[in-house]
Design a protein around this motif. Structure first.
Motif, mmCIF file in Angstrom:
data_model
loop_
_atom_site.group_PDB
_atom_site.id
_atom_site.type_symbol
_atom_site.label_atom_id
_atom_site.label_comp_id
_atom_site.label_asym_id
_atom_site.label_seq_id
_atom_site.Cartn_x
_atom_site.Cartn_y
_atom_site.Cartn_z
ATOM 1 N N VAL A 41 28.942 90.317 11.845
ATOM 2 C CA VAL A 41 29.948 89.980 10.830
ATOM 3 C C VAL A 41 31.226 90.770 11.082
ATOM 4 O O VAL A 41 32.340 90.216 11.002
ATOM 5 C CB VAL A 41 29.393 90.228 9.411
ATOM 6 C CG1 VAL A 41 30.483 90.085 8.362
ATOM 7 C CG2 VAL A 41 28.248 89.265 9.117
ATOM 8 N N ASN A 42 31.109 92.060 11.386
ATOM 9 C CA ASN A 42 32.299 92.868 11.673
ATOM 10 C C ASN A 42 33.045 92.346 12.893
ATOM 11 O O ASN A 42 34.285 92.320 12.908
ATOM 12 C CB ASN A 42 31.917 94.335 11.882
ATOM 13 C CG ASN A 42 31.582 95.022 10.585
ATOM 14 O OD1 ASN A 42 31.950 94.568 9.513
ATOM 15 N ND2 ASN A 42 30.858 96.120 10.685
ATOM 16 N N GLU A 44 33.135 89.230 13.995
ATOM 17 C CA GLU A 44 33.823 87.993 13.591
ATOM 18 C C GLU A 44 35.033 88.307 12.719
ATOM 19 O O GLU A 44 36.099 87.710 12.871
ATOM 20 C CB GLU A 44 32.850 87.074 12.850
ATOM 21 C CG GLU A 44 33.458 85.778 12.390
ATOM 22 C CD GLU A 44 33.893 84.877 13.525
ATOM 23 O OE1 GLU A 44 34.887 84.153 13.350
ATOM 24 O OE2 GLU A 44 33.249 84.899 14.592
ATOM 25 N N LEU A 45 34.880 89.261 11.819
ATOM 26 C CA LEU A 45 35.976 89.645 10.929
ATOM 27 C C LEU A 45 37.165 90.184 11.716
ATOM 28 O O LEU A 45 38.304 89.743 11.526
ATOM 29 C CB LEU A 45 35.478 90.687 9.926
ATOM 30 C CG LEU A 45 36.497 91.223 8.935
ATOM 31 C CD1 LEU A 45 36.820 90.163 7.911
ATOM 32 C CD2 LEU A 45 35.957 92.467 8.257
ATOM 33 N N ASP A 106 37.624 81.992 8.060
ATOM 34 C CA ASP A 106 36.588 82.806 8.704
ATOM 35 C C ASP A 106 36.456 84.170 8.023
ATOM 36 O O ASP A 106 35.341 84.668 7.814
ATOM 37 C CB ASP A 106 36.893 83.012 10.190
ATOM 38 C CG ASP A 106 36.481 81.842 11.045
ATOM 39 O OD1 ASP A 106 35.811 80.931 10.520
ATOM 40 O OD2 ASP A 106 36.823 81.844 12.238
ATOM 41 N N THR A 109 34.709 83.763 4.730
ATOM 42 C CA THR A 109 33.271 83.577 4.960
ATOM 43 C C THR A 109 32.600 84.901 5.291
ATOM 44 O O THR A 109 31.498 85.187 4.803
ATOM 45 C CB THR A 109 33.030 82.554 6.090
ATOM 46 O OG1 THR A 109 33.677 81.328 5.756
ATOM 47 C CG2 THR A 109 31.559 82.298 6.296
ATOM 48 N N CYS A 110 33.227 85.719 6.115
ATOM 49 C CA CYS A 110 32.654 87.028 6.465
ATOM 50 C C CYS A 110 32.464 87.899 5.231
ATOM 51 O O CYS A 110 31.468 88.616 5.125
ATOM 52 C CB CYS A 110 33.552 87.758 7.453
ATOM 53 S SG CYS A 110 33.502 87.116 9.119
ATOM 54 N N PRO A 114 28.065 86.568 4.502
ATOM 55 C CA PRO A 114 27.789 87.089 5.846
ATOM 56 C C PRO A 114 26.568 86.426 6.489
ATOM 57 O O PRO A 114 26.499 86.312 7.710
ATOM 58 C CB PRO A 114 27.573 88.579 5.627
ATOM 59 C CG PRO A 114 27.321 88.748 4.183
ATOM 60 C CD PRO A 114 27.972 87.610 3.483
ATOM 61 N N ILE A 117 27.507 83.609 8.740
ATOM 62 C CA ILE A 117 27.985 84.066 10.043
ATOM 63 C C ILE A 117 26.802 84.372 10.948
ATOM 64 O O ILE A 117 26.783 83.998 12.124
ATOM 65 C CB ILE A 117 28.891 85.304 9.885
ATOM 66 C CG1 ILE A 117 30.107 85.000 9.002
ATOM 67 C CG2 ILE A 117 29.327 85.844 11.238
ATOM 68 C CD1 ILE A 117 31.055 83.969 9.556
#
Length: 128
Positions: A41-42, A44-45, A106, A109-110, A114, A117
């Motif tokens: 998740v991090n 993607e964030l 995105d 969503t994160c 999470p 993701i």
């Protein structure tokens, strides 16, 4: 091969990518999976944040060139170079706005889901 074996293989590969060694015989495996999920998740964030920053830079540069080319085109209508620059700047503006919108979703969503993701990442990895 069972689905659980496939998931374990995917999680092993993900663990290797993120520098985690997972011992599946331990009874406390959930902290490892949670840590791995949080790293996904991090990742993607922060990639979304970087894309938004790059898109903002593209947007500002495109706006500057677009306004300059429009000013020149108002004075001299026959200058094809400035017309091409105005068209390219329009494309840059459109692309950057689209990128900012998608990356913003995105990030939302994160922060809110999470698990979505995680599932998307695992599904993408299984399909490869």
């Amino acid at each position: 091969m069972e689905v659980s074996d496939q998931i374990i293989k995917v999680l092993d590969n993900l663990g290797q990518k993120f520098g985690l060694a997972v011992d599946w015989t331990q009874s406390n495996i959930m902290p490892y999976i949670q840590q791995l999920g949080q790293r996904i998740v991090n990742y993607e964030l922060w990639t979304s944040v970087v894309w938004i920053i790059l898109s903002l830079i593209l947007l500002v540069v495109s706006l500057i060139f677009f306004t300059k080319s429009i000013k020149v085109l108002k004075k001299d209508e026959n200058d094809e170079g400035w017309f091409v620059l105005a068209c390219i700047s329009c494309a840059g503006i459109i692309i950057s706005i689209i990128a900012i919108v998608f990356q913003t979703f995105d990030i939302i969503t994160c922060l809110t889901l999470p698990e979505k993701i995680w599932m998307n990442y695992i599904q993408d990895y299984i399909q490869k």
